[in-house]
Scaffold this motif. Sequence first.
Motif, PDB file in Angstrom:
ATOM      1  N   GLU A   1     -10.422  -3.273   3.466  1.00 16.37           N
ATOM      2  CA  GLU A   1     -10.469  -3.895   4.784  1.00 16.37           C
ATOM      3  C   GLU A   1     -11.917  -4.213   5.144  1.00 16.37           C
ATOM      4  O   GLU A   1     -12.850  -3.657   4.564  1.00 16.37           O
TER       5      GLU A   1
ATOM      6  N   PHE B   1      -8.963  -7.826   3.335  1.00 13.16           N
ATOM      7  CA  PHE B   1      -8.290  -8.143   4.593  1.00 13.16           C
ATOM      8  C   PHE B   1      -9.332  -8.008   5.710  1.00 13.16           C
ATOM      9  O   PHE B   1      -9.906  -6.929   5.903  1.00 13.16           O
TER      10      PHE B   1
ATOM     11  N   SER C   1      -6.305 -10.385   8.985  1.00 12.81           N
ATOM     12  CA  SER C   1      -5.408  -9.277   9.307  1.00 12.81           C
ATOM     13  C   SER C   1      -5.180  -9.255  10.813  1.00 12.81           C
ATOM     14  O   SER C   1      -6.161  -9.277  11.579  1.00 12.81           O
TER      15      SER C   1
ATOM     16  N   ALA D   1      -6.261  -3.865   9.230  1.00  9.40           N
ATOM     17  CA  ALA D   1      -6.704  -4.230   7.889  1.00  9.40           C
ATOM     18  C   ALA D   1      -6.605  -3.053   6.925  1.00  9.40           C
ATOM     19  O   ALA D   1      -6.317  -3.243   5.732  1.00  9.40           O
TER      20      ALA D   1
ATOM     21  N   SER E   1      -4.401  -3.191   3.507  1.00 10.55           N
ATOM     22  CA  SER E   1      -5.072  -2.921   2.228  1.00 10.55           C
ATOM     23  C   SER E   1      -4.349  -1.835   1.447  1.00 10.55           C
ATOM     24  O   SER E   1      -4.117  -1.963   0.235  1.00 10.55           O
TER      25      SER E   1
ATOM     26  N   ASP F   1      -4.607   4.056  11.226  1.00  6.26           N
ATOM     27  CA  ASP F   1      -4.020   2.742  10.968  1.00  6.26           C
ATOM     28  C   ASP F   1      -2.603   2.709  11.521  1.00  6.26           C
ATOM     29  O   ASP F   1      -1.905   3.739  11.565  1.00  6.26           O
TER      30      ASP F   1
END
Length: 430
Positions: free
Chosen positions: A136, A160, A186, A211, A215, A313
């Motif tokens: 990312e 990304f 992303s 991202a 990833s 995330d």
Amino acid sequence: MSNPTSIDYTLNAQQLPTRWRHPLADLPWPLPPVRDPNKPSAAEIMRRVRPAAMLRQNQADPAWVDIPEPVRERLIQIGRPTPLRRALRLERALGSTARIYLKREDQLLSGSFKLSSAVAQAYYCQQEERTQVVSETGAGQWGMSLALASRMFGLGCQIFMARCSLQQKPYRSHYMQLLGAQVQPSPSLSTRIGRELLKERPDHPGSIGSAISESIETALGGSAAYLSGSNANHVHLHQSLLGLETQAQLQLAGESDGPDELIACVSGGSNLCGFMLPFLRHKLSGRPLRMLGAESTAAPRLTQGVYEYCGSDPAGYTPQVLAYSMGRSFVPEPVHVGGLRQHNSSPLVSLLRHHGLLDAVAYDEQEAFAAGRLLLQTEGLLVAPESAHAVAAALASVQTAREQQRQPCIVVLVSGSGMLDLDSYKQVLL
């Protein structure tokens, strides 16, 4: 010289450190345990997608890690050791009683400190016979660095990039593509989590967190190694060169007592930890040393967030860590400071903050870009928007020192160049 200009203190290639210092070696406390309730667990996912060397380097033992000679050779090629500048022209413009030094990471080939860890990680991937990497990037500096390092070691690269930053900073993606990297915004339509985020919010600006999810999902679906540009212990390890070089350069500058204040911008913490943690032993020994992280008001985790367990995330591939957070559902505004747009901080930075070893301040992009403009007008140095936050914090420290009639040694980390951020400066200031 009656009116000297700024002075650079440099080390030669032979003086580049031969070992990294582990970020956990001098901590008085262990990192809090992670919570990993998912199945498969985040630990299992990382074993599948990360190079084994990176997992080993996350451990605190040994305190010193030898830098492989091929990595040292590449570090020298990319511009290490980087200079330490005494910013005399800035001092005069401010009427400063403080001595201001700038650690010039903007001079590396990709224009960012990120390249030092990218070179190390790409080397270890090659040693493990990996052929592809995926990662990312927020503002794009890690993506640029990984694209260059991947090319150096013969690896394919997929990046990304947070959607709003890709739109704001297209030249960074051009750089990556010239090196053969594949770049996608992303959230994207190429992953399950990307499609879900776009379904919930078609105008989603993206973030470092989105991202990361894309990833890791991509790495799990193929043979690519997943690499990180921040937040992980092995990244902080590689970036310890920032602080180790600065220690030697301050001796050259006659600052034998060391710095009184260290200032860096902060998000995932790789630049701050690499820069400051080599000095931690001195602070813990009782020497007065202020460590200050400058963040964005668009994601003010350390100044307004809650110290809680939170994932990094939205897909939940990463474990829940104890850190300062704005909440997992928080999506930062699409400001021009892509490297600081993350909803939570790292557990290591948060631990330093929680125990009072790290101070924090937040600036909006108007204040930060104005500080960056002043540095350009005095030192002729255009810094990245993220670095401009550290400059803004330094200006405030200089003002306080003058009011208190103190003469501190202040060292500011210039983590990246702003030459590809000119449109962002224009949008904010002109």
